[in-house]
Design an enzyme around this catalytic site. Structure first.
Site, PDB file in Angstrom:
ATOM      1  N   ARG A  50      50.726  26.820  37.422  1.00  0.00           N
ATOM      2  CA  ARG A  50      50.008  26.038  38.428  1.00  0.00           C
ATOM      3  C   ARG A  50      50.678  24.708  38.760  1.00  0.00           C
ATOM      4  O   ARG A  50      50.632  24.258  39.905  1.00  0.00           O
ATOM      5  CB  ARG A  50      48.574  25.804  37.959  1.00  0.00           C
ATOM      6  CG  ARG A  50      47.741  27.066  38.016  1.00  0.00           C
ATOM      7  CD  ARG A  50      46.358  26.866  37.430  1.00  0.00           C
ATOM      8  NE  ARG A  50      45.588  28.105  37.567  1.00  0.00           N
ATOM      9  CZ  ARG A  50      44.380  28.286  37.049  1.00  0.00           C
ATOM     10  NH1 ARG A  50      43.812  27.323  36.341  1.00  0.00           N
ATOM     11  NH2 ARG A  50      43.738  29.426  37.209  1.00  0.00           N
ATOM     12  N   ARG A  87      47.539  23.991  31.565  1.00  0.00           N
ATOM     13  CA  ARG A  87      46.850  25.193  31.086  1.00  0.00           C
ATOM     14  C   ARG A  87      47.335  26.448  31.799  1.00  0.00           C
ATOM     15  O   ARG A  87      47.413  26.487  33.028  1.00  0.00           O
ATOM     16  CB  ARG A  87      45.339  25.042  31.291  1.00  0.00           C
ATOM     17  CG  ARG A  87      44.557  26.313  30.959  1.00  0.00           C
ATOM     18  CD  ARG A  87      43.065  26.091  31.075  1.00  0.00           C
ATOM     19  NE  ARG A  87      42.606  25.863  32.430  1.00  0.00           N
ATOM     20  CZ  ARG A  87      42.301  26.808  33.300  1.00  0.00           C
ATOM     21  NH1 ARG A  87      42.464  28.091  32.984  1.00  0.00           N
ATOM     22  NH2 ARG A  87      41.848  26.503  34.505  1.00  0.00           N
ATOM     23  N   GLU A  91      47.738  36.693  36.794  1.00  0.00           N
ATOM     24  CA  GLU A  91      47.647  35.398  37.459  1.00  0.00           C
ATOM     25  C   GLU A  91      48.910  34.594  37.164  1.00  0.00           C
ATOM     26  O   GLU A  91      49.801  35.046  36.438  1.00  0.00           O
ATOM     27  CB  GLU A  91      46.392  34.639  37.016  1.00  0.00           C
ATOM     28  CG  GLU A  91      45.099  35.288  37.493  1.00  0.00           C
ATOM     29  CD  GLU A  91      43.868  34.477  37.140  1.00  0.00           C
ATOM     30  OE1 GLU A  91      44.005  33.437  36.473  1.00  0.00           O
ATOM     31  OE2 GLU A  91      42.761  34.894  37.523  1.00  0.00           O
ATOM     32  N   HIS A 106      41.197  20.387  38.981  1.00  0.00           N
ATOM     33  CA  HIS A 106      40.615  21.644  38.525  1.00  0.00           C
ATOM     34  C   HIS A 106      40.237  21.641  37.045  1.00  0.00           C
ATOM     35  O   HIS A 106      39.140  22.082  36.695  1.00  0.00           O
ATOM     36  CB  HIS A 106      41.603  22.781  38.798  1.00  0.00           C
ATOM     37  CG  HIS A 106      41.091  24.143  38.463  1.00  0.00           C
ATOM     38  ND1 HIS A 106      39.932  24.662  39.010  1.00  0.00           N
ATOM     39  CD2 HIS A 106      41.574  25.107  37.625  1.00  0.00           C
ATOM     40  CE1 HIS A 106      39.726  25.881  38.531  1.00  0.00           C
ATOM     41  NE2 HIS A 106      40.696  26.172  37.688  1.00  0.00           N
ATOM     42  N   HIS A 136      44.507  22.510  40.761  1.00  0.00           N
ATOM     43  CA  HIS A 136      44.666  23.893  41.193  1.00  0.00           C
ATOM     44  C   HIS A 136      45.362  23.899  42.550  1.00  0.00           C
ATOM     45  O   HIS A 136      44.968  23.168  43.463  1.00  0.00           O
ATOM     46  CB  HIS A 136      43.309  24.583  41.289  1.00  0.00           C
ATOM     47  CG  HIS A 136      43.409  26.081  41.294  1.00  0.00           C
ATOM     48  ND1 HIS A 136      43.913  26.783  42.367  1.00  0.00           N
ATOM     49  CD2 HIS A 136      43.077  27.001  40.362  1.00  0.00           C
ATOM     50  CE1 HIS A 136      43.879  28.079  42.082  1.00  0.00           C
ATOM     51  NE2 HIS A 136      43.387  28.239  40.870  1.00  0.00           N
TER      52      HIS A 136
END
Length: 554
Positions: free
Chosen positions: A298, A394, A128, A359, A249
């Site tokens: 992100r 994060r 990811e 998110h 997100h």
């Protein structure tokens, strides 16, 4: 800052229970803590606002990150985490996460969680955003959270010593004369009057209640994520940290300008399998923005999408995953496929409209490496906590791992730190609530002025507007008023911290201060409440120099 209730208005408790330890929340963090504590303390209670399966863990699609692959190491995972955290991570906390993470995942498997395997029977690992290795373990394609939740609930059901309160909202923490924890007050939904509560006395409380997603109008979080844990901790005197670092997100399905509440998430794992972002002209705009392109951290991807939206005047961008094919979609992402189709989009043949939405909260109740808060007897773990591992942004799929690792650590120390069952102290501050009907106004204020892109003008307006809402009083005292007061309490602290952080760092993006400024803002904004007044202060710390290590994980 405008004063808020130091205690939520409610009737006096009409019943009393007790437990050695109360765990607030029933996701991966809460149930892991409860399961690890069994056999170490006599009586454990789990309190959850809905049913056991209703929290954010259930909705986690992508997976759980840990250095489980043959070519991966905790050191590589550490570097990726630090780079994503943009100089705001606690290095010691990150090292705890990445070194203890693999064993924590293996224990989860021992408890019955079934992760996807490759044809040779090894864990099937994917990648990811922000990761330089395939290290994301997943279950049932894109239903990792649901599988983890199932396994943990089954384990709890096999543990009769764990008492479960479902449909129970925590009203406030209860403290003793020494300021430490003496228990909490809860309202069991549908049990008596709307504002009737009970007292559960306890020797320790573990907050694992999730995040603050409902602070904003559009979020991937479920409706129960109304910042309750952070708000009750703040009112009890706990220190909150890094509230301004809210992760948006980048690929949330865009349902139109009037859509509100929980929005469909398009997991980052879809891009990990080869999907890519395009604008309305079909141009791939992440090329050249970051070395990882569509799999950049992100904050980078969210900012790129927002910039292209602002440049073109369009309300969304597009995710192109058509080349993955129908068979692959059905096998790897069956739930996302069904969700898209339910909204009239078939990702096998159509582009998916996407835009950033709230998110994850990287900040929360400030804890040490063992989950201890600044209030004796109060521990925090998971999204409600700020353990220091996430920093300003994060890293994808580190959230489930954080809940596992730090809940295990709490269980290691808490039994030896149990306080005597204390008498609740008389609260001398003013109690109150704001109207439950004010929730929409709070959310609209936060989304329009404290969202992805922030400025001094918008943030100042937000603080003023939220302050006006804080001055209103509720006619009805009920769960809606309690939730709205919690949302407002955290919104004010978040907006104030965002206003005072005059730089861009990670998920905190200031258009009037577009650069990261380690000379002035290497450190943390902390919030604490005294008699309803919240003070936000800056604690400087050395910046974590990650830029020179970005190549180490490749």
């Amino acid at each position: 800052m405008k004063s808020l209730p130091g205690l939520l208005s409610s009737r006096d408790p009409g019943w009393t229970e007790w437990a050695d330890v109360i765990v607030v929340g029933s996701g991966i963090a809460g149930l892991t803590a409860a399961l690890r504590l069994r056999g170490q303390v006599e009586r454990i209670a789990v309190v959850t606002k809905d049913v056991l399966a209703a929290g954010s863990t259930q909705w986690a699609q992508g997976g759980i990150a840990a250095a489980l692959g043959p070519e991966d190491t905790p050191e590589q995972h550490e570097v990726d985490t630090l780079v994503a955290g943009a100089g705001a991570c606690d290095l010691d906390a990150v090292r705890v996460l990445v070194t203890e993470g693999p064993d924590a995942v293996r224990e989860l498997i021992e408890w019955g969680a079934n992760f996807d395997k490759d044809p040779e029977g090894n864990l099937s690992l994917t990648r990811e955003g922000g990761h330089h290795r395939d290290r994301i373990a997943h279950a049932n394609g894109d239903a990792t959270g649901a599988e983890i939740q199932r396994a943990l609930i089954e384990a709890v059901k096999r543990a009769p010593e764990i008492l479960v309160f479902e449909h129970a909202m925590v009203v406030d923490l209860v403290t003793a004369d020494d300021g430490g924890i003496a228990g909490l007050t809860i309202h069991v939904m549908g049990d008596g009057d709307d504002d009737g509560v009970g007292l559960v006395r306890a020797r320790a409380v573990v907050l694992a209640s999730g995040g603050l997603g409902q602070v904003f109008s559009q979020t991937t979080n479920p409706s129960v994520s109304t910042a309750d844990g952070m708000a009750i901790a703040l009112r009890a005197g706990a220190r909150l940290r890094d509230l301004e670092f809210v992760q948006f997100h980048p690929t949330v399905m865009y349902l139109g300008p009037d859509s509100r509440g929980q929005q469909p998430l398009i997991s980052e794992a879809v891009r990990g399998e080869g999907a890519f972002l395009v604008d309305w002209d079909g141009e791939r705009f992440m090329q050249g923005v970051h070395e990882l392109a569509d799999l950049a951290p992100r904050d980078i991807v969210s900012k790129a999408i927002m910039k292209r939206m602002l440049e073109t005047g369009h309300p969304n961008m597009w995710l192109d995953a058509r080349h993955l094919g129908g068979e692959f979609w059905q096998r790897r992402f069956p739930n996302i496929l069904a969700s898209c189709r339910s909204h009239g989009v078939d990702p096998v043949t159509d582009l998916i409209p996407v835009a950033p939405a709230c998110h994850y909260a990287s900040g929360g109740v400030h804890t040490d490496l063992w989950g201890r808060s600044s209030v004796p007897g109060l521990y925090a773990t998971g999204e409600v906590a700020c353990s220091g591992v996430h920093g300003a942004n994060r890293l994808a799929s580190n959230s489930l791992l954080e809940g596992l690792v730090f809940s295990r650590r709490i269980a290691d120390v808490l039994p030896g730190e149990l306080r005597p069952l204390g008498e609740p102290a008389r609260h001398v501050g003013a109690a109150g609530v704001v109207p439950g009907t004010a929730l929409k106004e709070v959310q609209e204020t936060m989304s329009s002025r404290v969202g992805v892109l922030r400025s001094s003008t918008g943030l100042t307006e937000a603080v003023e507007l939220l302050g006006k809402i804080a001055s209103t009083s509720a006619g009805a005292i009920d769960p809606a008023a309690w939730e709205t007061t919690n949302v407002l309490t955290i919104s004010l602290a978040l907006a104030e911290a965002a206003l005072r952080r005059e730089e861009t760092r990670g998920s905190h993006w200031r258009e009037d201060f577009p650069d990261r400024d380690d000379a002035h803002w290497a450190g943390h904004f902390d919030a604490q409440m005294t008699d309803g007044a919240t003070a936000v202060s800056f604690t400087p710390s050395p910046a974590t120099d990650t830029d020179t290590h970005e190549g180490a994980a490749r």
